[in-house]
Design an enzyme around this catalytic site. Structure first.
Site, PDB file in Angstrom:
ATOM      1  N   GLN A  93      43.752  45.434  37.973  1.00 30.57           N
ATOM      2  CA  GLN A  93      44.656  44.310  38.254  1.00 30.57           C
ATOM      3  C   GLN A  93      46.025  44.582  37.643  1.00 30.57           C
ATOM      4  OE1 GLN A  93      43.296  40.404  36.992  1.00 30.57           O
ATOM      5  NE2 GLN A  93      44.923  39.383  38.152  1.00 30.57           N
ATOM      6  N   HIS A  99      44.403  37.137  43.464  1.00 32.12           N
ATOM      7  CA  HIS A  99      44.628  37.476  44.872  1.00 32.12           C
ATOM      8  C   HIS A  99      43.422  38.235  45.397  1.00 32.12           C
ATOM      9  CE1 HIS A  99      46.377  40.541  42.245  1.00 32.12           C
ATOM     10  NE2 HIS A  99      46.009  41.443  43.147  1.00 32.12           N
ATOM     11  N   HIS A 101      42.419  41.123  48.037  1.00 29.58           N
ATOM     12  CA  HIS A 101      42.881  42.198  48.916  1.00 29.58           C
ATOM     13  C   HIS A 101      42.012  42.198  50.179  1.00 29.58           C
ATOM     14  CE1 HIS A 101      45.208  44.645  45.844  1.00 29.58           C
ATOM     15  NE2 HIS A 101      44.446  43.946  45.023  1.00 29.58           N
TER      16      HIS A 101
END
Ligand code: AMP
Length: 113
Positions: A93, A99, A101
């Site tokens: 990270q 988030h 991917h």
């Protein structure tokens, strides 16, 4: 939480190639794509990483997964895609705003690096 890079993208202070938006999240193409399709799905209310999530984040987390799958589908890879969440620096990270991917468009090896 201080404004992250992704908050700046959400606020249109930094440009991005946005592929999807709703009231809870934004999806945009990764600036350094690792596959023909490489999109990041980001919650508008940021938490730094998945391990910081609490029970109340469950609807948002579920929404991110549903949106990630829909984005893959809309970009033509609804049956073959990979979702990745890097949690912590040692796991890769680099942006501390949770988030997902979305990777697709080529054969993806296993195990990941
Ligand atoms: P992670 O390493 O899991 O934290 O993922 C962060 C991702 O953000 C990396 O894949 C970067 O290539 C991507 N990234 C960094 N800056 C930008 C940006 N300005 N626009 C789009 N993606 C970015």
């Amino acid at each position: 939480m201080a404004d992250t890079l992704f908050v700046k993208i959400i606020n249109r202070e930094i440009p991005a190639d946005i592929v999807y938006e709703d009231d809870q999240c934004l999806a945009f193409r990764d600036i350094n794509p690792q596959a023909p399709v490489h999109v990041l799905v980001v919650p508008k209310t940021p938490i730094a990483k998945l391990s910081d999530a609490v029970d109340g984040d469950a609807p948002m987390l579920g929404h991110l997964l549903l949106v990630a799958g829909r984005v893959a589908s809309e970009l033509g890879y609804g049956q073959n895609f990979r979702l990745v969440v890097n949690n912590g620096a040692d796991a890769g990270q680099s942006v501390f705003h949770l988030h997902v991917h979305v990777l697709a468009g080529r054969r993806l090896g296993w195990p990941p690096g």
